[in-house]
Design an enzyme around this catalytic site. Structure first.
Site, PDB file in Angstrom:
ATOM      1  N   ASP A   1      92.264 -31.827  48.541  1.00 29.15           N
ATOM      2  CA  ASP A   1      92.944 -30.541  48.343  1.00 29.15           C
ATOM      3  C   ASP A   1      94.283 -30.751  47.655  1.00 29.15           C
ATOM      4  OD1 ASP A   1      91.159 -28.578  49.623  1.00 29.15           O
ATOM      5  OD2 ASP A   1      91.437 -29.881  51.359  1.00 29.15           O
TER       6      ASP A   1
ATOM      7  N   MET B   1      97.584 -28.977  46.319  1.00 27.01           N
ATOM      8  CA  MET B   1      98.342 -27.718  46.495  1.00 27.01           C
ATOM      9  C   MET B   1      99.735 -27.879  45.911  1.00 27.01           C
ATOM     10  SD  MET B   1      97.365 -26.778  50.407  1.00 27.01           S
ATOM     11  CE  MET B   1      95.742 -27.116  51.099  1.00 27.01           C
TER      12      MET B   1
ATOM     13  N   SER C   1      87.031 -33.366  54.137  1.00 28.60           N
ATOM     14  CA  SER C   1      88.277 -32.973  53.477  1.00 28.60           C
ATOM     15  C   SER C   1      89.406 -33.779  54.093  1.00 28.60           C
ATOM     16  CB  SER C   1      88.537 -31.486  53.685  1.00 28.60           C
ATOM     17  OG  SER C   1      89.887 -31.206  53.379  1.00 28.60           O
TER      18      SER C   1
ATOM     19  N   HIS D   1      86.367 -34.660  49.472  1.00 26.26           N
ATOM     20  CA  HIS D   1      87.040 -33.414  49.058  1.00 26.26           C
ATOM     21  C   HIS D   1      88.557 -33.605  49.179  1.00 26.26           C
ATOM     22  CE1 HIS D   1      87.178 -29.003  48.514  1.00 26.26           C
ATOM     23  NE2 HIS D   1      88.184 -29.025  49.375  1.00 26.26           N
TER      24      HIS D   1
ATOM     25  N   MET E   1      94.455 -26.054  44.069  1.00 29.15           N
ATOM     26  CA  MET E   1      95.077 -24.795  44.497  1.00 29.15           C
ATOM     27  C   MET E   1      96.455 -24.767  43.858  1.00 29.15           C
ATOM     28  SD  MET E   1      93.743 -24.972  48.396  1.00 29.15           S
ATOM     29  CE  MET E   1      93.251 -26.672  48.175  1.00 29.15           C
TER      30      MET E   1
ATOM     31  N   ASP F   1      84.079 -23.893  52.095  1.00 26.99           N
ATOM     32  CA  ASP F   1      85.277 -24.612  52.526  1.00 26.99           C
ATOM     33  C   ASP F   1      86.142 -23.714  53.414  1.00 26.99           C
ATOM     34  OD1 ASP F   1      87.514 -26.257  52.681  1.00 26.99           O
ATOM     35  OD2 ASP F   1      88.050 -26.081  50.555  1.00 26.99           O
TER      36      ASP F   1
ATOM     37  N   MET G   1      85.642 -19.877  49.363  1.00 22.49           N
ATOM     38  CA  MET G   1      86.631 -20.130  50.419  1.00 22.49           C
ATOM     39  C   MET G   1      86.304 -19.223  51.602  1.00 22.49           C
ATOM     40  SD  MET G   1      88.618 -22.569  49.627  1.00 22.49           S
ATOM     41  CE  MET G   1      89.605 -22.437  51.118  1.00 22.49           C
TER      42      MET G   1
ATOM     43  N   HIS H   1      89.896 -30.051  44.597  1.00 22.73           N
ATOM     44  CA  HIS H   1      90.006 -28.594  44.750  1.00 22.73           C
ATOM     45  C   HIS H   1      91.442 -28.233  44.399  1.00 22.73           C
ATOM     46  CE1 HIS H   1      90.138 -25.115  47.967  1.00 22.73           C
ATOM     47  NE2 HIS H   1      90.315 -24.678  46.733  1.00 22.73           N
TER      48      HIS H   1
HETATM   49  C1  DX5 Z   1      92.157 -25.277  52.838  1.00 23.09           C
HETATM   50  C2  DX5 Z   1      91.402 -26.400  52.187  1.00 23.09           C
HETATM   51  C3  DX5 Z   1      90.320 -27.006  52.982  1.00 23.09           C
HETATM   52  C4  DX5 Z   1      90.719 -27.528  54.345  1.00 23.09           C
HETATM   53  C5  DX5 Z   1      89.664 -27.013  55.265  1.00 23.09           C
HETATM   54  O1  DX5 Z   1      92.891 -24.608  51.877  1.00 23.09           O
HETATM   55  O2  DX5 Z   1      90.835 -25.980  50.965  1.00 23.09           O
HETATM   56  O3  DX5 Z   1      89.605 -27.997  52.248  1.00 23.09           O
HETATM   57  O4  DX5 Z   1      90.789 -28.915  54.464  1.00 23.09           O
HETATM   58  O5  DX5 Z   1      90.035 -27.322  56.551  1.00 23.09           O
HETATM   59  P1  DX5 Z   1      89.121 -26.960  57.806  1.00 23.09           P
HETATM   60  O6  DX5 Z   1      87.790 -27.606  57.605  1.00 23.09           O
HETATM   61  O7  DX5 Z   1      89.901 -27.516  58.943  1.00 23.09           O
HETATM   62  O8  DX5 Z   1      89.029 -25.455  57.846  1.00 23.09           O
HETATM   63 ZN    ZN Z   2      89.497 -27.432  49.912  1.00 22.14          ZN
END
Ligand code: DX5
Ligand code: ZN
Length: 236
Positions: free
Chosen positions: A34, A36, A7, A32, A67, A174, A136, A65
């Protein structure tokens, strides 16, 4: 076979290409990303332009992903940017069935994501439509949080449902996936392992990714042996 998904949330954003290549050398097979929006989660990251740039630096599938609130508005744009897998949150979709259809119509692999407080069984009717279910294992928004232990029951329940219903979606996990949790996550039934801080905070993402993948593969071979013995015992 289990896969490791670096990620990039915890990577150095000024050197994303190098950071991705390092994790790939360590065995990362899907990237991956993210996304947001500052509304669905209390943080803002990147959008389609960054996905389009990363499309030019890696051949690996890009797992986006989302969010974000009302993700349907951006599905076409992510497809144009080169996203391969698109995961939307159950909690952000008023019409989840429609959102998943839209993703598939746009040529991407649809995924559904659930927050820690959302029950796996709510997904039963749409499971045949998805390529992956992302559980999650922290509350979404930030890297580096602590793994929520009751998530293991959710992973087990999903694996059970998949077998019962004769489906073949992938189980993705994740949040808080690191050396101390990766074995349990794989044992519980996960296939796709997202890791951010465990890969990038070490300063040597190639080595960290390799170590995580080795631990995951060991747990996977234990899991396969146990499943084999269980199936044999049931057949007798
Ligand atoms: C958090 C993200 C994850 C994040 C996980 O909302 O969806 O993908 O990068 O981070 P770690 O592996 O550090 O928990
Ligand atoms: Zn994620």
């Amino acid at each position: 076979m289990v896969q490791l998904l670096p990620s990039i949330l915890s990577a150095d954003f000024s050197r994303l290409a190098e950071e991705i290549h390092a994790a790939e050398r360590g065995g990362g097979t899907v990237i991956h990303i993210d996304i947001m929006d500052g509304h669905f989660v209390p943080n803002i990251t990147v959008g389609p332009p960054v996905v389009a740039s990363l499309r030019n630096v890696t051949e690996r599938p890009l797992d986006c992903h989302l969010m974000i609130e009302n993700p349907d508005r951006f599905v076409e744009e992510f497809a144009r940017a080169g996203a391969n897998w698109l995961g939307v949150h159950y909690e952000a979709c008023r019409h989840l069935h429609r959102s998943l259809q839209l993703i598939a119509q746009n040529g991407m692999e649809p995924g559904v994501v659930i927050n820690p407080a959302t029950r796996v069984d709510l997904l039963i009717d749409i499971l045949p439509m998805v390529h992956h279910v992302l559980v999650m294992t922290v509350n979404p928004g930030f890297g580096g949080q602590k793994f929520i232990d009751f998530s293991l029951d959710k992973i087990r329940r999903l694996a059970e449902l998949r077998a019962e219903l004769g489906l073949n979606f992938q189980i993705e996990v994740d949040g808080g996936v690191a050396h101390d949790t990766i074995g349990a996550v794989v044992q519980a039934g996960a296939d796709l392992l997202v890791a951010g801080s465990a890969v990038y905070d070490s300063g040597d993402p190639e080595r960290a990714a390799r170590g995580l993948l080795e631990a995951a593969r060991e747990a996977e071979s234990r899991r396969n042996t146990q499943n084999f013995h269980r199936a044999r015992a049931a057949a007798i």
